[in-house]
Design a protein around this motif. Sequence first.
Motif, short mmCIF file in Angstrom:
data_model
loop_
_atom_site.label_atom_id
_atom_site.label_comp_id
_atom_site.label_asym_id
_atom_site.label_seq_id
_atom_site.Cartn_x
_atom_site.Cartn_y
_atom_site.Cartn_z
N GLY A 119 38.21 -11.93 32.98
CA GLY A 119 38.61 -13.26 32.52
C GLY A 119 37.88 -14.39 33.23
O GLY A 119 38.42 -15.47 33.42
N TYR A 120 36.62 -14.14 33.64
CA TYR A 120 35.83 -15.20 34.27
C TYR A 120 34.98 -15.88 33.19
O TYR A 120 34.70 -15.31 32.15
N THR A 121 34.51 -17.08 33.53
CA THR A 121 33.56 -17.77 32.64
C THR A 121 32.15 -17.37 33.03
O THR A 121 31.80 -17.37 34.21
N LEU A 122 31.34 -17.05 32.03
CA LEU A 122 29.93 -16.72 32.28
C LEU A 122 29.05 -17.86 31.79
O LEU A 122 29.13 -18.26 30.62
N ILE A 123 28.22 -18.39 32.68
CA ILE A 123 27.21 -19.38 32.27
C ILE A 123 25.86 -18.73 32.53
O ILE A 123 25.53 -18.36 33.66
N SER A 124 25.09 -18.56 31.46
CA SER A 124 23.88 -17.74 31.56
C SER A 124 22.62 -18.58 31.68
O SER A 124 22.56 -19.72 31.21
N GLY A 125 21.61 -18.00 32.31
CA GLY A 125 20.29 -18.62 32.36
C GLY A 125 20.24 -19.94 33.09
O GLY A 125 19.56 -20.86 32.65
N VAL A 126 20.93 -20.05 34.21
CA VAL A 126 20.94 -21.33 34.92
C VAL A 126 19.61 -21.54 35.65
O VAL A 126 18.94 -20.59 36.05
N THR A 127 19.21 -22.81 35.78
CA THR A 127 17.90 -23.13 36.34
C THR A 127 17.99 -23.94 37.62
O THR A 127 16.98 -24.18 38.27
N GLU A 128 19.18 -24.40 37.95
CA GLU A 128 19.30 -25.20 39.17
C GLU A 128 20.52 -24.77 39.95
O GLU A 128 21.41 -24.11 39.42
N ASP B 104 31.50 -22.41 22.36
CA ASP B 104 30.61 -21.82 23.37
C ASP B 104 30.44 -20.35 23.03
O ASP B 104 30.99 -19.87 22.03
N ALA B 105 29.66 -19.63 23.85
CA ALA B 105 29.38 -18.23 23.55
C ALA B 105 30.67 -17.41 23.45
O ALA B 105 30.82 -16.55 22.58
N TYR C 128 20.50 -22.57 22.01
CA TYR C 128 21.28 -22.56 23.25
C TYR C 128 20.67 -21.61 24.28
O TYR C 128 20.93 -21.72 25.47
N ASN C 129 19.82 -20.67 23.82
CA ASN C 129 19.17 -19.72 24.71
C ASN C 129 20.16 -19.00 25.62
O ASN C 129 19.86 -18.74 26.79
N GLY C 130 21.33 -18.70 25.08
CA GLY C 130 22.36 -18.09 25.92
C GLY C 130 22.15 -16.61 26.16
O GLY C 130 22.22 -16.12 27.28
N GLY C 131 21.89 -15.89 25.07
CA GLY C 131 21.64 -14.46 25.20
C GLY C 131 22.84 -13.64 25.62
O GLY C 131 22.67 -12.51 26.10
N ILE C 132 24.04 -14.16 25.46
CA ILE C 132 25.20 -13.39 25.92
C ILE C 132 26.24 -13.09 24.84
O ILE C 132 27.12 -12.28 25.06
N VAL C 133 26.11 -13.74 23.68
CA VAL C 133 27.08 -13.46 22.60
C VAL C 133 27.16 -11.95 22.28
O VAL C 133 28.25 -11.39 22.24
#
Lengths: 314, 245
Positions: free
Chosen positions: A102-111, B91-92, B120-125
């Motif tokens: 049940g965590y939030t995933l934020i993908s592809g972060v750059t900073e 969101d995804a 969105y370039n998310g790649g996680i859906v």
Amino acid sequence: MKVLVFVENNNGKATKAGLEAISYAKSLGAEVTAFMIGDVQADGGVGECGAQTLKVQAGNCDSRAMAKLIAQEAKDGGYNLLVASHDNLGKEIMPRVAIMNGYTLISGVTELANVANGCMVKRNVFSGKAIAEVASKSTISILTVLPNSFGVKKVGGTAAIVAMSATCEPSQVKLVEVKGNHGDAGVPLPEADLVVSAGRGMKGPENWGMVEELASILGAATACSRPVSDIGWRPHHEHVGQTGIAIRPNLYIAIGISGAIQHLAGVNGSKVIVVINKDPEAPFFKAADYGIVGDAFEVLPRLIEAAKHFTANK
Amino acid sequence: MKILVCVSKVPDTTAKIAFSNPTIYDESGVTFIINPYDEWYALVRALELKETLGGSVVVASVGGADYEPIIRKALAIGADEGVRIDAAEKDAFSVATEIASYAKDQSFDLVLCGKETIQYNGGIVPGLIAEMLSLPYVAGASKLDVDGNVVKLEREIATGIEVFESTLPMVVSAAKGMAEQRIPNMRGIMAARTKPLATIASANATEQSEVLQFSMPPAKSGCKMIAPEDAASLIQLLHEEAKVI
Ligand SMILES: Cc1cc2nc3c(=O)[nH]c(=O)nc-3n(C[C@H](O)[C@H](O)[C@H](O)COP(=O)(O)OP(=O)(O)OC[C@H]3O[C@@H](n4cnc5c(N)ncnc54)[C@H](O)[C@@H]3O)c2cc1C
Ligand SMILES: Nc1ncnc2c1ncn2[C@@H]1O[C@H](COP(=O)(O)O)[C@@H](O)[C@H]1O
């Protein structure tokens, strides 16, 4: 703050992308625990990048079984944040961990994330043409770091190794084989710091000798535009851009590539871009740091000579 | 074989990117297309599998009425049936929840997605869907073959090609190489008009993240031009000034 970093195991050592994820977590000022699966040589290299602890789970399993192990460790260890690389394995594992716990995933972060109050972080959107600042809505978040966006930062040290004793669930997806090298002995493109790339302006596959020579002198990987791989001048895995692979090297040298928006989408994260094109109006110059308006067939031999001279005197 | 292809709507690759306020993408004058990975690779491979093994291909999208031309285009390319889940793409997580809640009792043998959207370039859906449906998943496959119940997949990595085997049902996200783009013909476009396109109610999925603001990347400070005769000096500049070699 305690951060758990999943690190992919490549023959006993952390992958470069895995080390980058550790550097990312360390730069957040966190107490970093690395998690690796399989047989690991010493601390796999994670200590040097700032991991205090390395938890090693023996066994060989698919990404779903790995996700179960990581989700369990995340629950047991009381971490505030999970970090992994946004590569194939990260894309397979982290969505599962997000759902399991049940965590939030934020993908592809750059900073680096702002974790002072919740978790806010920037990521590239519209194929690098814009940036979105995203906020997580849960107390514990997972961040996957876009490869090559942060870099590996060695701080020195060794990690204390803790052997885990969970059992891996049976795998549903089996890795049958890895078909050998793409044939080129050089640097793998997605991990390369330096890339020499060429497009249709090279006229034909027989002219790639110069491109390869410049790349090999500089220790760079080679890449190409999409039409070049579509017509078979170069192998598919060299195709960069919106529909190929996205790269973020320190140096991208583009030779005889017009700089179409779809091409730029895959390379605009490069730190320094050099464009060599005989057309002064080529759109690529707008995205470049250094430009040479000239014929590749005259410019390349000069560059090769200069690069030889440079490496010989280094 | 019953295949679900998840297709998303994205701005055309040449579309200008601008924001009408810090959180809203300015759609004025923008043409929308099917996300290339979804169309060229996932959908076309699904159609090829149907053509050799029989079965049907359903395309599903999560989005508003503006999604209908996108789904019609997928039908024109050859999908049998379209489904629009009438929900906002928050969101995804919300998108995956909507798709999973639709797919869970449809007994699809294969769920195909694109490797990521170019928006969105998310790649996680796809990974989220796989876990929600408790299915095996391979990300970024460049080749997909089905033999009975066995799925054979290939994925290009930096140093070679990984070969995987799994069993149906499963989720796969498609990368370049899996198929070749198909241009819909007149017959396909005509046929698409009468193919079923169902709108189904949202499962009221919630989101887990929100975009606080969009911004543009810092502009390049300008390009330093070097005369072709002085090409050799570039190497020096890259070393001394840019410090990249
Ligand atoms: C949906 C979509 C997705 C796409 N995805 C990608 C992608 O992922 N990657 C990608 O690369 N493209 C992609 N494209 C294609 C893209 O739009 C361009 O067509 C492509 O990048 C052009 O390749 P090029 O620059 O090699 O060739 P060209 O556009 O033909 O340009 C050749 C350049 O070489 C220069 N030139 C010619 N001779 C010489 C010489 N002797 N010396 C120096 N310069 C010379 C010319 O001035 C010209 O600028 C995509 C297109 C679409 C529609
Ligand atoms: N709104 C949507 N409707 C249907 N499928 C979607 C939607 N958004 C994303 N997808 C699918 O999920 C893949 C990855 O999307 P993303 O994780 O957003 O990069 C896409 O290539 C699509 O196959």
